[in-house]
Design a protein around this motif. Structure first.
Motif, PDB file in Angstrom:
ATOM      1  N   ILE A  41     -55.319  -0.302-111.506  1.00  0.00           N
ATOM      2  CA  ILE A  41     -53.950  -1.193-112.077  1.00  0.00           C
ATOM      3  C   ILE A  41     -52.779  -0.320-111.261  1.00  0.00           C
ATOM      4  O   ILE A  41     -51.601  -1.255-111.337  1.00  0.00           O
ATOM      5  CB  ILE A  41     -54.134  -1.099-113.826  1.00  0.00           C
ATOM      6  CG1 ILE A  41     -55.721  -1.493-113.875  1.00  0.00           C
ATOM      7  CG2 ILE A  41     -53.173  -1.568-114.630  1.00  0.00           C
ATOM      8  CD1 ILE A  41     -56.008  -2.264-115.861  1.00  0.00           C
ATOM      9  N   GLY A  42     -52.711   0.822-111.638  1.00  0.00           N
ATOM     10  CA  GLY A  42     -51.434   1.456-111.362  1.00  0.00           C
ATOM     11  C   GLY A  42     -51.281   1.535-110.071  1.00  0.00           C
ATOM     12  O   GLY A  42     -49.912   1.093-110.094  1.00  0.00           O
ATOM     13  N   VAL A  43     -52.203   1.469-109.171  1.00  0.00           N
ATOM     14  CA  VAL A  43     -51.428   1.497-108.035  1.00  0.00           C
ATOM     15  C   VAL A  43     -50.853  -0.018-107.361  1.00  0.00           C
ATOM     16  O   VAL A  43     -50.010  -1.046-106.967  1.00  0.00           O
ATOM     17  CB  VAL A  43     -53.137   1.134-106.776  1.00  0.00           C
ATOM     18  CG1 VAL A  43     -52.864   1.192-105.382  1.00  0.00           C
ATOM     19  CG2 VAL A  43     -53.197   3.066-106.537  1.00  0.00           C
ATOM     20  N   CYS A  44     -52.100  -1.070-107.700  1.00  0.00           N
ATOM     21  CA  CYS A  44     -51.545  -2.770-108.181  1.00  0.00           C
ATOM     22  C   CYS A  44     -50.004  -2.651-108.440  1.00  0.00           C
ATOM     23  O   CYS A  44     -49.418  -3.663-107.513  1.00  0.00           O
ATOM     24  CB  CYS A  44     -52.325  -3.363-108.201  1.00  0.00           C
ATOM     25  SG  CYS A  44     -53.644  -3.853-107.403  1.00  0.00           S
ATOM     26  N   GLY A  45     -49.963  -2.084-109.867  1.00  0.00           N
ATOM     27  CA  GLY A  45     -48.173  -1.797-110.397  1.00  0.00           C
ATOM     28  C   GLY A  45     -46.810  -1.391-109.633  1.00  0.00           C
ATOM     29  O   GLY A  45     -46.010  -1.931-109.031  1.00  0.00           O
ATOM     30  N   THR A  57     -64.120   2.800-115.812  1.00  0.00           N
ATOM     31  CA  THR A  57     -62.567   3.415-116.359  1.00  0.00           C
ATOM     32  C   THR A  57     -61.037   3.799-115.713  1.00  0.00           C
ATOM     33  O   THR A  57     -60.485   3.226-115.641  1.00  0.00           O
ATOM     34  CB  THR A  57     -62.349   3.119-118.215  1.00  0.00           C
ATOM     35  OG1 THR A  57     -63.521   2.332-118.824  1.00  0.00           O
ATOM     36  CG2 THR A  57     -61.423   3.141-118.655  1.00  0.00           C
ATOM     37  N   ALA A  58     -61.991   5.041-115.206  1.00  0.00           N
ATOM     38  CA  ALA A  58     -60.814   5.420-114.386  1.00  0.00           C
ATOM     39  C   ALA A  58     -60.703   4.847-113.101  1.00  0.00           C
ATOM     40  O   ALA A  58     -59.455   5.249-113.147  1.00  0.00           O
ATOM     41  CB  ALA A  58     -61.499   7.612-114.092  1.00  0.00           C
ATOM     42  N   THR A  59     -61.541   4.226-113.196  1.00  0.00           N
ATOM     43  CA  THR A  59     -61.107   3.200-111.314  1.00  0.00           C
ATOM     44  C   THR A  59     -60.770   2.085-111.492  1.00  0.00           C
ATOM     45  O   THR A  59     -58.705   2.265-110.953  1.00  0.00           O
ATOM     46  CB  THR A  59     -62.964   3.224-110.855  1.00  0.00           C
ATOM     47  OG1 THR A  59     -63.273   3.663-111.056  1.00  0.00           O
ATOM     48  CG2 THR A  59     -62.012   2.527-109.281  1.00  0.00           C
ATOM     49  N   ALA A  93     -60.295  -6.210-114.098  1.00  0.00           N
ATOM     50  CA  ALA A  93     -60.868  -5.854-116.066  1.00  0.00           C
ATOM     51  C   ALA A  93     -62.080  -7.131-117.406  1.00  0.00           C
ATOM     52  O   ALA A  93     -62.729  -6.835-117.535  1.00  0.00           O
ATOM     53  CB  ALA A  93     -59.801  -5.641-116.587  1.00  0.00           C
ATOM     54  N   ALA A  94     -61.932  -8.355-116.176  1.00  0.00           N
ATOM     55  CA  ALA A  94     -62.429  -9.616-117.182  1.00  0.00           C
ATOM     56  C   ALA A  94     -63.222  -9.345-116.601  1.00  0.00           C
ATOM     57  O   ALA A  94     -64.724  -9.586-117.872  1.00  0.00           O
ATOM     58  CB  ALA A  94     -61.689 -10.886-116.483  1.00  0.00           C
TER      59      ALA A  94
END
Length: 115
Positions: free
Chosen positions: A53-57, A46-48, A39-40
């Motif tokens: 983020i979701g998979v890592c979460g 954005t979708a990727t 992200a930084a």
């Protein structure tokens, strides 16, 4: 305060538990830094980024269960896992039902503003 000497078996268990906590901390830190770094410092879609983020979460949830809460698929820990899954089901039903009601009310109250 006096300290008692640990037996060899207790010392091995303590070292193994400390190793488990260190692995868990390292994996949790890496799974936090991957989305933050993407992200930084990158310009990916954005979708990727949301998918990463979701998979890592989700993977981080599994890491926390395994290394910090000691929830495994072993026979003696299955009751704990079932309790956690039931709690997740109840929370999903509550959040899903709340969103369903809110969007239904929005649709009924402001039909002209629906995209």
């Amino acid at each position: 305060m006096s300290h008692r000497q640990l037996s060899d078996e207790e010392a091995r268990e303590k070292a193994q538990e400390l190793r488990s906590y260190c692995w868990g901390f390292g994996l949790a830190a890496v799974l936090t830094l991957i989305p933050f770094g993407l992200a930084a410092f990158t310009q990916i879609a954005t979708a990727t980024l949301y998918w990463v983020i979701g998979v890592c979460g989700v993977i981080q949830i599994v890491v926390h269960f395994r290394f910090f809460l000691h929830i495994t698929l072993a026979r003696n820990k299955r009751e704990d896992l079932q309790l956690i899954l039931f709690t997740a089901l109840i929370l999903t039903i509550m959040v899903g039902g709340t969103l369903w009601i809110l969007f239904n009310l929005y649709y009924r109250m402001m039909p002209s503003m629906i995209p």
